[in-house]
Design a protein around this motif. Structure first.
Motif, short mmCIF file in Angstrom:
data_model
loop_
_atom_site.label_atom_id
_atom_site.label_comp_id
_atom_site.label_asym_id
_atom_site.label_seq_id
_atom_site.Cartn_x
_atom_site.Cartn_y
_atom_site.Cartn_z
N ILE A 670 0.86 -1.18 0.00
CA ILE A 670 0.00 0.00 0.00
C ILE A 670 0.90 1.23 0.00
N THR A 671 0.66 2.14 -0.92
CA THR A 671 1.46 3.35 -1.01
C THR A 671 0.87 4.43 -0.10
N PRO A 672 1.71 5.35 0.39
CA PRO A 672 1.21 6.41 1.28
C PRO A 672 0.17 7.29 0.59
N LEU A 673 -0.72 7.83 1.40
CA LEU A 673 -1.74 8.73 0.89
C LEU A 673 -1.08 9.96 0.27
N ALA A 674 -1.65 10.42 -0.84
CA ALA A 674 -1.03 11.51 -1.59
C ALA A 674 -1.24 12.86 -0.94
N LYS A 675 -2.35 13.03 -0.24
CA LYS A 675 -2.67 14.33 0.34
C LYS A 675 -2.55 14.28 1.86
N SER A 676 -2.31 15.44 2.45
CA SER A 676 -2.06 15.47 3.89
C SER A 676 -2.89 16.55 4.56
N PHE A 677 -3.24 16.25 5.81
CA PHE A 677 -3.96 17.22 6.65
C PHE A 677 -3.05 17.57 7.83
N THR A 678 -2.88 18.87 8.09
CA THR A 678 -1.99 19.32 9.15
C THR A 678 -2.78 20.07 10.22
N LEU A 679 -2.60 19.64 11.46
CA LEU A 679 -3.10 20.39 12.60
C LEU A 679 -1.99 21.33 13.04
N VAL A 680 -2.20 22.61 12.87
CA VAL A 680 -1.19 23.61 13.19
C VAL A 680 -1.39 24.09 14.62
N ILE A 681 -0.33 24.01 15.42
CA ILE A 681 -0.38 24.46 16.81
C ILE A 681 0.54 25.67 16.96
N PRO A 682 0.00 26.87 17.12
CA PRO A 682 0.84 28.04 17.36
C PRO A 682 1.59 27.87 18.69
N ARG A 683 2.88 28.08 18.67
CA ARG A 683 3.69 27.91 19.87
C ARG A 683 3.15 28.74 21.02
N GLN A 716 3.28 26.76 11.65
CA GLN A 716 2.74 26.79 10.29
C GLN A 716 2.85 25.43 9.63
N ALA A 717 1.92 25.17 8.72
CA ALA A 717 1.90 23.90 8.02
C ALA A 717 3.05 23.86 7.02
N PRO A 718 3.61 22.67 6.77
CA PRO A 718 4.66 22.57 5.75
C PRO A 718 4.11 22.92 4.37
N ALA A 719 5.01 23.29 3.49
CA ALA A 719 4.60 23.77 2.17
C ALA A 719 3.81 22.73 1.38
N ASP A 720 4.07 21.44 1.61
CA ASP A 720 3.39 20.40 0.83
C ASP A 720 2.10 19.91 1.48
N SER A 721 1.66 20.56 2.56
CA SER A 721 0.41 20.17 3.21
C SER A 721 -0.78 20.55 2.33
N THR A 722 -1.71 19.64 2.17
CA THR A 722 -2.87 19.90 1.31
C THR A 722 -3.92 20.75 2.01
N TRP A 723 -4.21 20.40 3.27
CA TRP A 723 -5.18 21.15 4.04
C TRP A 723 -4.62 21.37 5.44
N SER A 724 -5.10 22.38 6.14
CA SER A 724 -4.67 22.61 7.52
C SER A 724 -5.73 23.36 8.29
N LEU A 725 -5.74 23.14 9.59
CA LEU A 725 -6.56 23.89 10.54
C LEU A 725 -5.68 24.19 11.75
N SER A 726 -5.95 25.29 12.41
CA SER A 726 -5.12 25.71 13.54
C SER A 726 -5.86 25.54 14.86
N PHE A 727 -5.09 25.25 15.90
CA PHE A 727 -5.61 25.26 17.26
C PHE A 727 -5.74 26.71 17.71
N PRO A 728 -6.83 27.10 18.41
CA PRO A 728 -7.91 26.24 18.92
C PRO A 728 -9.09 26.09 17.99
N GLU A 729 -9.12 26.83 16.85
CA GLU A 729 -10.28 26.77 15.97
C GLU A 729 -10.54 25.37 15.45
#
Length: 908
Positions: A670-683, A716-729
């Motif tokens: 099984i190959t890795p998923l092509a798209k990524s979701f990032t949970l961004v946590i501001p320091r 911040q999400a890495p440049a290749d992240s497909t989607w992202s949402l930030s904490f706490p939203e």
């Protein structure tokens, strides 16, 4: 009211009941945990408490001391509610039910109720009715999950055909009822909550009850479960001949499934490069590892046993091992338990050398379960520090830290005479965890018993109050629960995160700069992960590690003693689709490992563990998996032994399941998923207190991991992240819906995996491994169709030569039903409560699966059944039907010799 004739049955499981309870017309089953199963409707009623701001859901459990109609609901170790269930007959075939509850502590609850879980497919297009109110169930999920909420004297739920599904509740007085459509959270069930009147918080000795009658389209007959014992006399079970060693060159010999080298360390150190591991002398090539844990005496063998085990591991397919629960046996003396026992370290040296020689890389923890005298850390107290309390003390007690350093120095500085290198300089010792399962948030109650924590917390809080008046109203007591969403708990979690980070930095500095060890370092590998902890994961650790379990036992009387209980339910029939929150603990820029996982015995669905874990690990592109465990003792590694909770050496199902994970994850079918979701946590958000609770890192919508790689990033999400949402939203209901909308259009599992949570099935469809798991029905892939004819089974075929199955010259087909011990005993036929492990031999559940393989030149294919060592047995009859090779996989094909494996070979 007349007395209901409650029938009692002592069951010997039949073919129709071995994995799915028998469904008799109008039958309701009273289980010992307080639940009632209405079998023909697929409905289960259970006493339930929701607590800690809805973050904890606890169901009734068996109360061994109180009788079959009594149960207990444990919110945690200190807080529980005891209850009783009384059932009697009502008019017209109805069943009158009363649930009574008594609290034994001050407990704040979000809801206390009797919950009915109702499959949506049963009622889709039907109606509900409450007194004069009436409504229906739309086919599409609704934005608002609440269907009905209010007091009522009657409530009816029925499908499009009321003769097939009708559930009618009648109350003797207006009772609060809530009906909820759970599709918004990925579930395929309705929940009906029936709540008694109670005062919140509950008070000690507070008693309350709720009564109602239940009526279905057919008159209800009620049965009480009695203990179930499995025996070889049962026609639905067949003895299985377990073999521990693998025949070299056989289809079960996976030593050459992937490229490997020996000795381990030949290509230099294992480095962490971005989200992957690489060998120092082979840069740019990502490496994966799959291994197993060894615990206690399994680490201390004779030289002959060590050599035999290392060769066996290579043939099984392992290229990594975790030396675990080794430290207490390794030390001697009574002063501080940091001196290595010469005989024991020599045994461990020999074992390590054999693993290294066979190309097997090693990890361990620098504290697991070593018994350390209280007086060695300056506490005038008899006896030894409990394991979990020493983990806590390392963060707040200087002498505990020095004890940890003394053992670590002795261990890593020791020179292995078989290799000529110290462990600190050993490249095959690739990974180190500082403290096993030492997340400080795991042990809040123990912290209340350690004066050091009260002192450090007050010091920390005083400094915060001086610097920031926002802390002025925070009490200096330790909060009641780590899960409370209060300002008090939020501040305390921040305190724990800071002292844990300081501890980890000191330990890592000691390993790197004093001992000059280059092994990759991690910590915090289970199980409380807060948003604030992610900063330490990012700043301190070389890689991120975690643990997870399906069907981990709960002990009803004494720890690690029978009786024990596990859910024993299909893991793909829940809103997570078998997924756990560990996926969200991965950092975007670091490798991720699981150093403990298992689908534990005696759970009947553990055969799917290799398919499920291998699939998610491959999709998420993790770095290492270590199953817990191969063995907890040296004896069971060399003598076939009865199944226990975790040991692969004792359990043919676990060992069979490993081979799916090797192919899917280690080989990369099984190959890795092509798209990524990032949970961004501001320091700033994670390191500063916000005047409220600090949530766990895993959001409620964690099942997105089947459609996108999930990860955490700081700031911040890495440049290749497909989607992202930030904490706490990211933890709002709107964010949940947004995340689901993002990934809904994506193919499930990248197109290689399909999960049907209504049926509880999983399908794998790749060129080199295909098949899946189902309780009944058809598994359909491009190369193979499987019809599960009677009992649940995991069935898959894998190419052994690296070619696609369609053209492969040699394949392994596995047909894995359940395996249990002779004489194993359960409290009920659902087999959730284990009373006795039984004895050898193993018993495999008789099951059949019709196999249809679409292969090139099927006339050139032969099929052979295999022993558990991989030795070829007799040839299996096959047919060509519409151009496909067909045969029946049957665990009971041969008397007293269960079959799990088949070799499929192409004539040259």
């Amino acid at each position: 009211m007349k007395t209901l004739n409650i029938k009692r049955r002592a069951f010997t499981l039949l073919a129709a009941t071995a994995l799915t309870p028998m469904a008799y017309s109008g039958e309701a089953i009273l289980s010992s945990d307080g639940s009632i199963g209405i079998e023909t409707l697929g409905v289960t009623l259970s006493p339930v408490i929701h607590a800690f701001n809805w973050s904890s859901t606890k169901k009734g459990e068996i109360d061994p001391a109180a009788g079959s109609d009594a149960f207990t609901i444990k919110i945690d170790e200190q807080n529980r509610v005891n209850g009783t269930r009384i059932v009697s007959a009502a008019q017209d075939g109805a069943m009158q039910t009363t649930y009574s509850f008594v609290s034994h502590a001050d407990i704040a609850v979000d809801s206390l109720c009797v919950t009915a879980e109702i499959p949506l497919h049963q009622v889709m297009g039907g109606t509900w009715k409450s007194d004069s109110a009436l409504g229906g169930y739309p086919v599409e999920k609704q934005e608002e999950p609440m269907v009905f909420s209010g007091n009522t004297k009657g409530f009816i739920i029925q499908g499009t055909d009321s003769k097939k599904f009708k559930l009618e509740f009648a109350f003797d007085k207006p009772t609060y009822v809530l009906l909820q459509d759970n599709r918004k959270w990925g579930s395929d069930q309705l929940t009906l909550r029936i709540s008694p009147s109670y005062t919140n918080p509950l008070k000690p000795d507070m008693a309350f009850a709720v009564s109602f009658s239940i009526k279905t389209a057919e008159a209800l007959t009620v049965f009480k479960d009695l203990p179930v014992t499995l025996t070889a006399d049962d026609p639905n079970w067949i003895p299985l001949k377990q073999e521990l060693d693998i025949l070299p060159g056989s289809p079960l010999d996976f030593s050459n499934l992937v490229e490997w080298h020996k000795p381990a360390g030949k290509l230099g150190a294992v480095n962490a490069v971005g989200s992957h591991f690489e060998f120092e002398d082979l840069p740019g090539v990502a490496q994966r590892f799959y291994g197993v844990n060894l615990c206690f005496s399994a680490n201390y063998l004779t030289p002959q046993e060590a050599a035999k085990l290392a060769v066996r591991f290579r043939r099984i397919g392992y290229n990594a091992v975790r030396i675990h629960h080794y430290d207490n046996t390794l030390v001697e003396g009574s002063a501080d338990k940091t001196t290595l026992n010469p005989d024991r370290i020599n045994q461990l040296d020999a074992l390590m050398a054999q693993f290294i020689a066979n190309g097997i890389y090693v990890t361990t923890d620098l504290f697991v379960s070593r018994s350390i005298p209280w007086r060695s850390i300056g506490v005038d107290r008899e006896g030894y520090i409990p394991m979990d309390e020493f983990k806590l003390l390392c963060a707040v007690n200087k002498q505990a830290m020095e004890n940890w350093k003394a053992f670590t120095r002795a261990f890593l500085s020791h020179v292995n005479p078989y290799t000529g290198r110290s462990y600190a300089a050993e490249p095959a010792l690739a990974w180190l965890a500082l403290v096993n399962e030492g997340n400080l948030g795991n042990f809040l109650n123990q912290q209340k018993n350690l004066p050091d924590y009260a002192v450090k917390w007050k010091e920390w809080l005083t400094a915060k109050k001086t610097a920031d008046p926002a802390y002025a109203d925070i009490p200096d007591s330790i909060p009641g629960s780590i899960y409370e969403g209060t300002a008090h708990t939020g501040a305390y979690v921040q305190f724990l995160s800071e002292i844990e980070a300081k501890m980890a930095c000191e330990m890592k500095d000691f390993i790197r700069n004093e001992l000059h060890c280059k092994a990759l370092i991690t910590n915090s590998n289970g199980w409380t992960h807060k948003i604030s902890d992610q900063i330490t994961h990012h700043d301190v650790y070389d890689y991120v590690d975690d643990h997870f379990y399906i069907d981990h036992p709960r002990f009803l009387e004494n720890p690690w003693s029978l009786p024990s209980q596990c859910p024993n339910t299909n893991p793909f029939k829940n809103e997570d689709r078998g997924m756990l929150g560990c996926t969200f603990n991965r950092m975007a820029d670091k490798p991720f490992t699981i150093s403990e996982f298992n689908f534990s015995a005696p759970g009947r669905y553990r055969g799917v563990g290799g398919i499920a874990t291998g699939a998610i690990a491959a999709l998420q592109d993790w770095g290492v998996l270590w199953r817990f465990a191969y063995s907890h003792n040296s004896e069971s590694m060399f003598t076939p032994s009865k199944i226990g909770y975790f040991n692969v050496s004792e359990d043919p199902v676990m060992l069979a399941a490993e081979r799916a994970a090797f192919c899917l994850f280690l080989r990369g079918d099984i190959t890795p998923l092509a798209k990524s979701f990032t949970l961004v946590i501001p320091r700033k958000e994670a390191t500063s207190w916000q005047g409220k609770g600090m949530p766990g890192v895993t959001p409620s919508w964690r099942d997105v991991a089947w459609k996108a790689k999930v990860q955490v990033a700081i700031d911040q999400a890495p440049a290749d992240s497909t989607w992202s949402l930030s904490f706490p939203e990211a933890y709002t209901a709107e964010a949940k819906e947004k995340a689901r909308n993002w990934v809904n259009a994506e193919p499930f599992g990248g197109g290689a995996v399909k999960i049907d949570s209504t049926e509880g099935s999983l399908v794998l469809d790749t060129p080199c491994t295909a098949g899946g798991f189902a309780e009944r029905g058809t598994i359909s892939t491009k190369v193979m169709t499987v019809d599960i004819l009677d009992v649940p089974a995991a069935v898959w075929v894998s190419s052994l030569d690296g070619s696609p199955c369609k053209t492969s010259s040699r394949m392994l087909l596995s047909h894995v039903t359940d395996v249990q011990n002779t004489g194993i005993k359960y409290a009920e036929r659902s087999r959730r409560t284990l009373l006795d492990w039984g004895r050898m031999p193993h018993l495999a559940e008789r099951g059949r699966a019709q196999i249809s393989l679409r292969l090139d030149n099927p006339d050139a294919i032969s099929v052979y059944r295999l022993s558990c060592s991989g030795e070829r047995q007799d040839q299996v009859e096959t047919k060509i039907v519409v151009g496909a090779l067909t045969f029946t996989a049957n665990t009971g094909l041969v008397k007293d010799d269960a079959t799990l494996f088949y070799e499929i070979v192409r004539k040259k």
